[in-house]
Design an enzyme around this catalytic site. Structure first.
Site, PDB file in Angstrom:
ATOM      1  N   THR A 112       6.077   2.806   9.324  1.00  0.00           N
ATOM      2  CA  THR A 112       6.420   3.481  10.496  1.00  0.00           C
ATOM      3  C   THR A 112       7.122   5.054  10.268  1.00  0.00           C
ATOM      4  OG1 THR A 112       6.290   1.291  11.768  1.00  0.00           O
ATOM      5  CG2 THR A 112       7.615   3.291  12.962  1.00  0.00           C
ATOM      6  N   ASN A 113       6.979   5.830  11.219  1.00  0.00           N
ATOM      7  CA  ASN A 113       7.386   6.929  11.014  1.00  0.00           C
ATOM      8  C   ASN A 113       8.992   7.120  11.156  1.00  0.00           C
ATOM      9  OD1 ASN A 113       4.838   8.175  10.098  1.00  0.00           O
ATOM     10  ND2 ASN A 113       4.731   9.405  11.676  1.00  0.00           N
ATOM     11  N   GLU A 114       9.292   6.252  11.857  1.00  0.00           N
ATOM     12  CA  GLU A 114      10.920   6.369  12.122  1.00  0.00           C
ATOM     13  C   GLU A 114      11.477   5.766  10.779  1.00  0.00           C
ATOM     14  OE1 GLU A 114       8.749   5.670  14.511  1.00  0.00           O
ATOM     15  OE2 GLU A 114       9.222   7.570  15.572  1.00  0.00           O
ATOM     16  N   GLU A 148       0.536   5.374  -1.853  1.00  0.00           N
ATOM     17  CA  GLU A 148      -0.209   5.111  -0.706  1.00  0.00           C
ATOM     18  C   GLU A 148      -0.162   5.947   0.472  1.00  0.00           C
ATOM     19  OE1 GLU A 148      -0.863   0.533   0.907  1.00  0.00           O
ATOM     20  OE2 GLU A 148       0.498   1.644   2.216  1.00  0.00           O
TER      21      GLU A 148
END
Lengths: 356, 173
Positions: B152-154, B24
């Site tokens: 979430t990128n973090e 995904e």
């Protein structure tokens, strides 16, 4: 499209890496640096005997065979070990002699003891002029010029630039030693009517320049990869405030960005190496790779030194050699911004250049 | 449900869902739309209007070069990951990395394209004179969503740090 390494490529990487690593210990490198000429002659002989220095030269001319892609894989290992050998200039100079059809010279320099130096600079730092087959003028910062056998140098001739082979040991050639930021030997050459063999015109010079750039990207890819490895090991052990430094999110997130930068650089570097193995010209992507190599080297080494704290600047600890190597590579042949300008000019001239 | 809220093994559902997440993340960062807009911007800057082309200005060349280099890298990285999926070797660290690379690339290239198109670039779709049918206005507003959609990128960076680099694991309360 196949992104994996073939079995023979993996074996070549392993062989080159183990030889380069065995010799390039911090203690040995320090000794070479203190000797005034950061060239490991013992390692150079060993690499020659193993055929590593003539990858990309056809067997019929006395080379090892294989191609530019394999030569760049070896250069990655030279980056990972910050080895004190002129693999880039010598290898690409030999390939240029082969390309130019200077086969007698090619055979001579394959068996010669030393190495070839090469520069592709045509900026204000190169004032060489050709007149009746001889070269006069000064050129600065020629990598590995001191104690080399000969130089490949561009010089102005008529309205444009040609590429010449200049033997180092002749009375009309003066070499003043210079020291690169990575402590590699460089030379300021003053020529006064020096003997030179014309190898080709601006076309061949562009051919050489693209390969020197692609090779420096491969070295940078190795430098960055190893710096991240060193840093990861350090922050996984070193503690501050009673906890491992690597558990601080500010540190781990920054190192994650370094990982992504390194992944991107290795992809681009191997991409242009395989393009140049198959075709003469790949200037757009070569410039794109150099932009990335400069940016990534700058960003990642700043991150690695930063999360190390003072140790990252300590000469008794290996990281600082990677920091200066990254800066040397960043500025080698051309910079990120100059490469961007060159790519922009290509885009202006080619309305159909898609990025796919 | 209980059976102590099984996550790993039994019939292997956890591995299925996490490998689906990897795919995904790659699918989210598909560079197709950016490639399309780039080719349209390329046409736009080569058009001669009143005897001049935008691409003859040095800053436009710099923007176009940076866009080209960034998209070339992202295209390669996406193909590398599609190849990894086909080989069955794509790791969670790589899939997390592509999400960040894609997001950062889109964020910067769409901005640089907007600059090249000039003051008309921020016109909404349907306005007379809007360049590229307002595509860039829609795209730049969409990209920030990808900073958290699909992971979430973090959190992605945490996964890269732990699984890609092997940094010590941290318990998040």
């Amino acid at each position: 499209m196949d992104f994996g390494l073939q079995e023979t490529e993996r074996e070549l990487c392993d062989l080159a890496e183990s030889m380069l690593r065995d010799f390039s210990t911090p203690e040995r490198l320090l000794k070479l640096e203190e000797s005034g000429l950061r060239v490991d002659r013992e390692l150079w002989v060993a690499l020659k005997e193993a055929g590593i220095t003539t990858i990309g030269i056809d067997a019929e001319h006395g080379g090892t065979g294989l191609g530019f892609g394999e030569a760049c894989l070896v250069l990655e290992q030279a980056g990972r070990t910050v080895a004190a050998v002129p693999l880039l200039t010598h290898g690409i100079a030999l390939q240029t002699l082969q390309r130019a059809g200077a086969l007698e010279e090619l055979r001579r320099f394959i068996v010669a003891e030393g190495w070839l130096a090469a520069s592709a600079r045509t900026d204000r730092g190169n004032g060489l002029q050709e007149a009746s087959g001889r070269l006069t003028g000064t050129v600065s910062a020629v990598p590995y010029a001191p104690e080399s056998e000969a130089f490949l140098l561009p010089a102005r001739a008529g309205g444009g630039w040609n590429l010449y082979l200049v033997p180092a040991r002749q009375p009309s050639v003066r070499i003043e030693g210079q020291l690169g930021t990575d402590q590699s030997p460089m030379g300021q050459l003053t020529l006064e009517g020096a003997q030179a063999l014309k190898l080709g015109d601006a076309m061949l010079l562009g051919w050489l320049r693209q390969r020197l750039i692609a090779g420096s990207c491969a070295i940078q890819s190795g430098v960055v990869e190893e710096a991240i490895k060193l840093t990861t090991a350090y922050v996984s052990e070193h503690e501050a405030f009673g906890v491992k430094v690597g558990t601080f999110q500010a540190v781990s997130q920054r190192m994650a960005d370094a990982y992504i930068d390194s992944m991107a650089l290795q992809l681009m570097s191997r991409h242009v190496a395989s393009l140049l193995a198959a075709q003469n010209d790949a200037v757009a992507d070569v410039m794109a790779a150099k932009m990335l190599a400069g940016d990534v080297g700058h960003r990642v080494l700043a991150s690695c030194q930063h999360v190390h704290g003072g140790v990252g600047h300590d000469r008794g600890y290996p990281l600082w050699r990677y920091a200066v190597a990254a800066k040397q590579n960043e500025l080698a042949v051309t910079s990120s911004s100059e490469a961007a300008a060159a790519l922009g000019a290509v885009i202006a001239a080619q309305p159909a250049l898609v990025a796919l | 449900m209980p059976a102590r809220n099984l996550i790993g093994l039994e019939n292997g559902g956890w591995a299925v869902i996490t490998s689906q997440l990897n795919r995904e993340r790659l699918a989210l960062m598909n560079p197709g739309i950016a490639n399309l807009v780039y080719s349209k911007v390329l046409e736009h800057v080569h058009e001669t209007r009143d005897g001049a082309r935008l691409v003859d200005q040095p800053w436009v060349q710099m923007n176009m070069a940076r866009i080209y280099a960034a998209l070339k890298t992202l295209n390669l990285a996406c193909r590398r990951q599609a190849w990894g999926i086909a080989q069955g070797t794509l790791t969670a660290a790589e899939a997390s990395a592509i999400k960040i690379l894609g997001y950062e690339t889109f964020l910067s290239v769409f901005r640089q394209m907007l600059e090249v198109l000039g003051p008309d670039a921020t016109l909404r779709r349907g306005s007379p004179g809007v360049p590229l049918e307002g595509m860039l206005d829609v795209l730049y507003r969409t990209v920030p969503v990808y900073g958290f959609a699909g992971g979430t990128n973090e959190v992605m960076r945490d996964m890269v740090a732990q699984m890609g680099l092997g940094l010590p694991r941290v318990k998040r309360a």
